[in-house]
Design a protein around this motif. Structure first.
Motif, PDB file in Angstrom:
ATOM      1  N   PRO B 306      66.956  48.309 -38.748  1.00 18.33           N
ATOM      2  CA  PRO B 306      65.830  48.763 -37.916  1.00 18.33           C
ATOM      3  C   PRO B 306      66.177  48.674 -36.430  1.00 18.33           C
ATOM      4  CG  PRO B 306      65.166  47.034 -39.476  1.00 18.33           C
ATOM      5  CD  PRO B 306      66.653  47.074 -39.470  1.00 18.33           C
ATOM      6  N   VAL B 307      65.956  49.783 -35.739  1.00 14.70           N
ATOM      7  CA  VAL B 307      66.202  49.846 -34.298  1.00 14.70           C
ATOM      8  C   VAL B 307      64.876  50.141 -33.629  1.00 14.70           C
ATOM      9  CG1 VAL B 307      67.457  51.034 -32.466  1.00 14.70           C
ATOM     10  CG2 VAL B 307      68.527  50.730 -34.712  1.00 14.70           C
ATOM     11  N   SER B 308      64.547  49.350 -32.642  1.00 15.80           N
ATOM     12  CA  SER B 308      63.222  49.480 -32.046  1.00 15.80           C
ATOM     13  C   SER B 308      63.332  49.530 -30.529  1.00 15.80           C
ATOM     14  CB  SER B 308      62.391  48.275 -32.490  1.00 15.80           C
ATOM     15  OG  SER B 308      61.105  48.343 -31.970  1.00 15.80           O
ATOM     16  N   PHE B 309      62.760  50.550 -29.927  1.00 14.09           N
ATOM     17  CA  PHE B 309      62.621  50.631 -28.467  1.00 14.09           C
ATOM     18  C   PHE B 309      61.123  50.614 -28.185  1.00 14.09           C
ATOM     19  CE2 PHE B 309      67.009  51.395 -27.603  1.00 14.09           C
ATOM     20  CZ  PHE B 309      67.489  52.136 -28.666  1.00 14.09           C
ATOM     21  N   ALA B 310      60.556  49.409 -28.144  1.00 18.55           N
ATOM     22  CA  ALA B 310      59.099  49.281 -28.058  1.00 18.55           C
ATOM     23  C   ALA B 310      58.560  49.939 -26.782  1.00 18.55           C
ATOM     24  CB  ALA B 310      58.697  47.810 -28.110  1.00 18.55           C
ATOM     25  N   ASP B 311      59.298  49.842 -25.681  1.00 18.15           N
ATOM     26  CA  ASP B 311      58.836  50.444 -24.418  1.00 18.15           C
ATOM     27  C   ASP B 311      58.731  51.952 -24.529  1.00 18.15           C
ATOM     28  OD1 ASP B 311      60.534  48.156 -22.118  1.00 18.15           O
ATOM     29  OD2 ASP B 311      58.764  47.967 -23.395  1.00 18.15           O
ATOM     30  N   LEU B 312      59.573  52.545 -25.381  1.00 16.13           N
ATOM     31  CA  LEU B 312      59.544  53.990 -25.556  1.00 16.13           C
ATOM     32  C   LEU B 312      58.668  54.394 -26.736  1.00 16.13           C
ATOM     33  CD1 LEU B 312      63.372  54.714 -25.181  1.00 16.13           C
ATOM     34  CD2 LEU B 312      61.621  54.831 -23.415  1.00 16.13           C
ATOM     35  N   GLY B 313      58.200  53.417 -27.489  1.00 18.52           N
ATOM     36  CA  GLY B 313      57.429  53.722 -28.691  1.00 18.52           C
ATOM     37  C   GLY B 313      58.266  54.327 -29.794  1.00 18.52           C
ATOM     38  N   LEU B 314      59.573  54.050 -29.767  1.00 16.63           N
ATOM     39  CA  LEU B 314      60.487  54.679 -30.726  1.00 16.63           C
ATOM     40  C   LEU B 314      61.018  53.648 -31.710  1.00 16.63           C
ATOM     41  CD1 LEU B 314      62.169  57.182 -31.568  1.00 16.63           C
ATOM     42  CD2 LEU B 314      63.894  56.464 -29.909  1.00 16.63           C
ATOM     43  N   HIS B 315      60.930  53.975 -33.006  1.00 22.12           N
ATOM     44  CA  HIS B 315      61.436  53.078 -34.044  1.00 22.12           C
ATOM     45  C   HIS B 315      62.248  53.902 -35.036  1.00 22.12           C
ATOM     46  CE1 HIS B 315      58.649  49.932 -32.681  1.00 22.12           C
ATOM     47  NE2 HIS B 315      57.818  50.940 -32.492  1.00 22.12           N
ATOM     48  N   LEU B 316      63.484  53.463 -35.272  1.00 26.34           N
ATOM     49  CA  LEU B 316      64.333  54.167 -36.248  1.00 26.34           C
ATOM     50  C   LEU B 316      64.817  53.154 -37.272  1.00 26.34           C
ATOM     51  CD1 LEU B 316      65.883  54.804 -33.150  1.00 26.34           C
ATOM     52  CD2 LEU B 316      66.471  56.761 -34.508  1.00 26.34           C
ATOM     53  N   THR B 317      64.899  53.590 -38.525  1.00 26.72           N
ATOM     54  CA  THR B 317      65.441  52.703 -39.548  1.00 26.72           C
ATOM     55  C   THR B 317      66.377  53.490 -40.446  1.00 26.72           C
ATOM     56  OG1 THR B 317      63.395  51.428 -39.537  1.00 26.72           O
ATOM     57  CG2 THR B 317      64.903  51.036 -41.363  1.00 26.72           C
ATOM     58  N   PRO B 318      67.682  53.442 -40.173  1.00 31.71           N
ATOM     59  CA  PRO B 318      68.615  54.002 -41.150  1.00 31.71           C
ATOM     60  C   PRO B 318      68.887  52.957 -42.233  1.00 31.71           C
ATOM     61  CG  PRO B 318      69.759  53.355 -39.145  1.00 31.71           C
ATOM     62  CD  PRO B 318      68.319  52.983 -38.963  1.00 31.71           C
ATOM     63  N   SER B 319      69.062  53.415 -43.453  1.00 29.84           N
ATOM     64  CA  SER B 319      69.320  52.458 -44.531  1.00 29.84           C
ATOM     65  C   SER B 319      70.164  53.100 -45.613  1.00 29.84           C
ATOM     66  CB  SER B 319      68.005  51.936 -45.123  1.00 29.84           C
ATOM     67  OG  SER B 319      67.236  52.999 -45.647  1.00 29.84           O
ATOM     68  N   TYR B 320      70.832  52.224 -46.347  1.00 28.78           N
ATOM     69  CA  TYR B 320      71.613  52.642 -47.514  1.00 28.78           C
ATOM     70  C   TYR B 320      71.077  51.884 -48.711  1.00 28.78           C
ATOM     71  CZ  TYR B 320      75.299  52.472 -51.007  1.00 28.78           C
ATOM     72  OH  TYR B 320      75.985  52.506 -52.192  1.00 28.78           O
ATOM     73  N   TYR B 321      70.972  52.546 -49.881  1.00 29.95           N
ATOM     74  CA  TYR B 321      70.511  51.833 -51.071  1.00 29.95           C
ATOM     75  C   TYR B 321      71.365  52.191 -52.283  1.00 29.95           C
ATOM     76  CZ  TYR B 321      67.794  56.200 -51.713  1.00 29.95           C
ATOM     77  OH  TYR B 321      67.402  57.520 -51.827  1.00 29.95           O
ATOM     78  N   PHE B 322      71.444  51.224 -53.174  1.00 29.13           N
ATOM     79  CA  PHE B 322      72.250  51.378 -54.391  1.00 29.13           C
ATOM     80  C   PHE B 322      71.506  50.707 -55.534  1.00 29.13           C
ATOM     81  CE2 PHE B 322      75.684  51.504 -57.272  1.00 29.13           C
ATOM     82  CZ  PHE B 322      75.841  50.247 -57.837  1.00 29.13           C
ATOM     83  N   LEU B 323      71.476  51.382 -56.692  1.00 31.09           N
ATOM     84  CA  LEU B 323      70.843  50.826 -57.890  1.00 31.09           C
ATOM     85  C   LEU B 323      71.793  51.003 -59.056  1.00 31.09           C
ATOM     86  CD1 LEU B 323      67.446  52.738 -57.618  1.00 31.09           C
ATOM     87  CD2 LEU B 323      67.677  50.298 -57.302  1.00 31.09           C
ATOM     88  N   GLN B 324      71.831  50.010 -59.926  1.00 28.41           N
ATOM     89  CA  GLN B 324      72.607  50.173 -61.147  1.00 28.41           C
ATOM     90  C   GLN B 324      71.925  49.420 -62.268  1.00 28.41           C
ATOM     91  OE1 GLN B 324      76.565  48.295 -61.560  1.00 28.41           O
ATOM     92  NE2 GLN B 324      77.285  50.282 -62.224  1.00 28.41           N
ATOM     93  N   SER B 325      71.826  50.049 -63.426  1.00 33.69           N
ATOM     94  CA  SER B 325      71.269  49.396 -64.607  1.00 33.69           C
ATOM     95  C   SER B 325      71.846  50.088 -65.828  1.00 33.69           C
ATOM     96  CB  SER B 325      69.738  49.509 -64.608  1.00 33.69           C
ATOM     97  OG  SER B 325      69.356  50.859 -64.840  1.00 33.69           O
ATOM     98  N   TRP B 326      71.373  49.694 -66.987  1.00 38.22           N
ATOM     99  CA  TRP B 326      71.868  50.351 -68.189  1.00 38.22           C
ATOM    100  C   TRP B 326      71.360  51.789 -68.284  1.00 38.22           C
ATOM    101  CZ3 TRP B 326      68.202  51.617 -72.058  1.00 38.22           C
ATOM    102  CH2 TRP B 326      66.943  50.996 -71.929  1.00 38.22           C
TER     103      TRP B 326
END
Lengths: 183, 412
Positions: B306-326
């Motif tokens: 999460p990247v937040s520039f509160a003064d600019l009102g800008l919030h970015l959240t890049p993320s990676y996800y992985f799932l594994q099951s049968w």
């Protein structure tokens, strides 16, 4: 050249936004010590309510932040006070420390121990039901759009997670072709 | 449907005895609509209207929340009543909640139509007794085989650094039957947490629930939070789950697990640049037995920045996800962006995932969603959204949405 122009445009936009957005004040910057002292003296409230740590008289980082809550966010306040959180927390209400890490997954275990603690910031039970019960067929709330295509993988990794909000009939209806737009 | 409307109006009649002279009144409403095609290529236009009211007057409080749904092309309609509750405090140390309410004092969280009484026999104790019929918006109300949930819970309150509760409950799958352990189950358990006032401020927590009717441990969880540095917070948790295999009530867990299941999770939040950039990896491991042939492990990993520039009102959240099951595995990447500028706000999300399932279904999906909104008055917000979703197996999916919400004095 295109990249330079794009970068310049973004820089100008960010500059405009930073000028337009006023920096929010820290709650301590808004605190009127003299005004509060007059109330505390008449009600015989001791300084230690906020200054339990003697070092806090010279270092505001050591002030007991929850001292403010004894009047401003308490079901039985010591003195009547404005309960509006935004009065002090202009930049947004700070989350408790335990919310920082994996809170959505672990909140069930902790919130059930003392629900009245959660009510200090979340007084309505609709806050809980908003995730656990409320149906929303329009917005991407509890699940992403792509979840529909791979949810079988996650259900087989942690089927208990599905049970916290769904009945088996929810799965069966969709897989049997009884899809409705109101689900 | 008519009975639900009747109950709603009865509640409003009771609660309306003093709305005009109520010391506090709050209301909120949200209208959500969308134009899209169903999986059968039929045009659908779902409209969701959410309404909630809350009023207080001396010793009384009333709260209700509901949803009205209508799909105009298909002529479908539905109604969800989430809560319709009247709280009465005849004494300082006693409160009674009557009506449809959310109860989460044991290992599960339920909506019940019933009564809950809370007694404060001592400053640090709260005793709850409740009983009612569990409700689910997914299966509707007033069915022939509705169940019954009755429980009692004693909690420790207003104690520094300590929270504790012991509870017991009796669940009937069908109200009319008496049949242990198929239809009736009895649970007893407790949960406890304590935060040590030392460096790193470790918080230990645990919960255990035992099914006395089936004689098995239903749930056991133990975990801790640790704060080794002002910029670092760590969580680790271990869980055990085992359901009563003889119970008539089917759950998703019973579909995919023939035995007990074990879970372990850990997560760290590290403030890379305080107030600006965090990094938050989470990992979960699961082990369960989908069939008599053997055990299977599952893995879930999510790394968000999460990247937040509160003064600019800008919030970015890049993320990676992985799932594994049968069931297969999934890799995905996502970016969420939110910008607030004066009375305007904009939200965009892009999600890309690839999955490989044991059914030989291998595919890629991506989704692009955008919303733009404007705050007309302090509590009145309008927003419009567009979506484009694509998957190689299904048709391209384009959606147009709108949202209008209004809050009057509501603090959620």
């Amino acid at each position: 050249m295109v990249l330079i122009r794009s970068g310049l445009l973004i820089t100008i936009l960010l500059g405009c936004m930073s000028m337009a957005a006023a920096k929010a004040k820290h709650p301590y910057d808004k605190y009127d010590h003299e005004m509060h002292n007059s109330f505390f003296e008449s009600a015989e409230v001791s300084c230690e309510m906020c200054h339990a740590d003697p070092d806090s008289y010279g270092n505001r980082k050591k002030v007991n932040r929850l001292g403010c809550h004894r009047c401003h966010n308490d079901p039985a306040p010591i003195l009547p006070a404005n309960p509006d959180c935004m009065l002090c927390h202009e930049a947004g209400i700070p989350k408790p420390q335990n919310h920082k890490t994996r809170w959505i997954a672990k909140h069930g275990s902790i919130s059930k121990q003392a629900p009245e603690t959660c009510k200090q910031c979340h007084p309505s039970t609709m806050f809980c039901m908003d995730c656990h019960k409320r149906r929303d067929t329009v917005q991407e709330r509890m699940h992403t759009r792509n979840f529909r295509f791979y949810h079988s993988v996650e259900a087989r990794a942690n089927p208990r997670k599905c049970d916290s909000c769904h009945r088996v009939s929810f799965c069966q209806d969709c897989h049997a072709g009884k899809e409705t737009s109101g689900r | 449907m008519l009975l639900k409307y009747f109950l709603f109006f009865m509640f409003m009649l009771l609660a309306s005895a003093s709305p005009l002279c109520a010391s506090e009144f709050e209301a909120h409403s949200t209208v959500l609509g969308q134009s899209r095609e169903s999986s059968g290529s039929q045009h659908v236009l779902p409209f969701n209207g959410y309404v909630g009211f809350s009023g207080k007057h001396e010793k009384w409080e009333g709260t209700t929340d509901m949803r009205f749904f209508r799909d105009f092309p298909r002529k479908e309609q539905d109604y969800d009543l989430y809560q319709a509750l009247v709280r009465f405090r005849p004494l300082e140390l006693l409160s009674m909640d009557i009506g449809r309410q959310f109860v989460a004092l044991e290992s599960s969280a339920e909506t019940i139509d019933g009564v809950r009484m809370t007694l404060f026999p001592q400053e640090h104790l709260a005793l709850d007794v409740y009983s009612g019929m569990p409700r689910s918006v997914e299966i509707g109300d007033f069915n022939e085989d509705d169940g019954l949930l009755t429980g009692m819970s004693l909690g420790l309150i207003k104690t520094k650094r300590t929270r504790a509760r012991i509870f017991s409950s009796w669940r009937k799958n069908k109200f009319r039957l008496n049949d242990f352990p198929h239809n009736d189950e009895i649970f007893v358990g407790g949960n406890l947490s304590y935060q040590f006032p030392i460096k790193m401020m470790p918080l230990l927590y645990g919960v255990m629930e035992y099914n006395a009717a089936a004689k098995n441990i239903d749930t056991a969880t133990a975990g801790f939070d640790l704060y080794p540095h002002r910029r670092i917070s760590v969580n680790a948790e271990f869980s055990f789950a085992d359901e009563n295999s003889e119970a008539d009530k089917k759950t998703v867990f019973s579909l995919f697990s023939q035995d007990a299941a074990y879970f372990a999770s850990t997560a760290v939040t590290f403030e890379l640049i305080p107030d600006y950039v965090d990094i938050s990896p989470r990992y979960s491991f699961s082990r369960l037995k989908p069939s008599a042939e053997g055990w299977s492990n599952g893995h879930q990993l999510n790394v968000a920045v999460p990247v937040s520039f509160a003064d600019l009102g800008l919030h970015l959240t890049p993320s990676y996800y992985f799932l594994q099951s049968w069931g297969g595995n999934v890799h995905g990447a996502r970016l969420d962006v939110r910008e607030t500028w004066q009375k305007w706000f904009g939200e965009t999300s892009f999600d890309f995932s690839t999955h490989r399932k044991v059914t030989n279904d291998h595919d890629r999906s991506w989704s692009l969603i955008g919303w733009v909104g404007y705050t007309l008055l302090k509590e009145w917000e309008l927003a419009a959204g567009m979506e484009y979703n694509r998957n190689n197996h299904f048709n391209n999916d384009v959606r147009a949405s709108f949202r209008m919400s209004y809050n009057f004095g509501m603090k959620t």
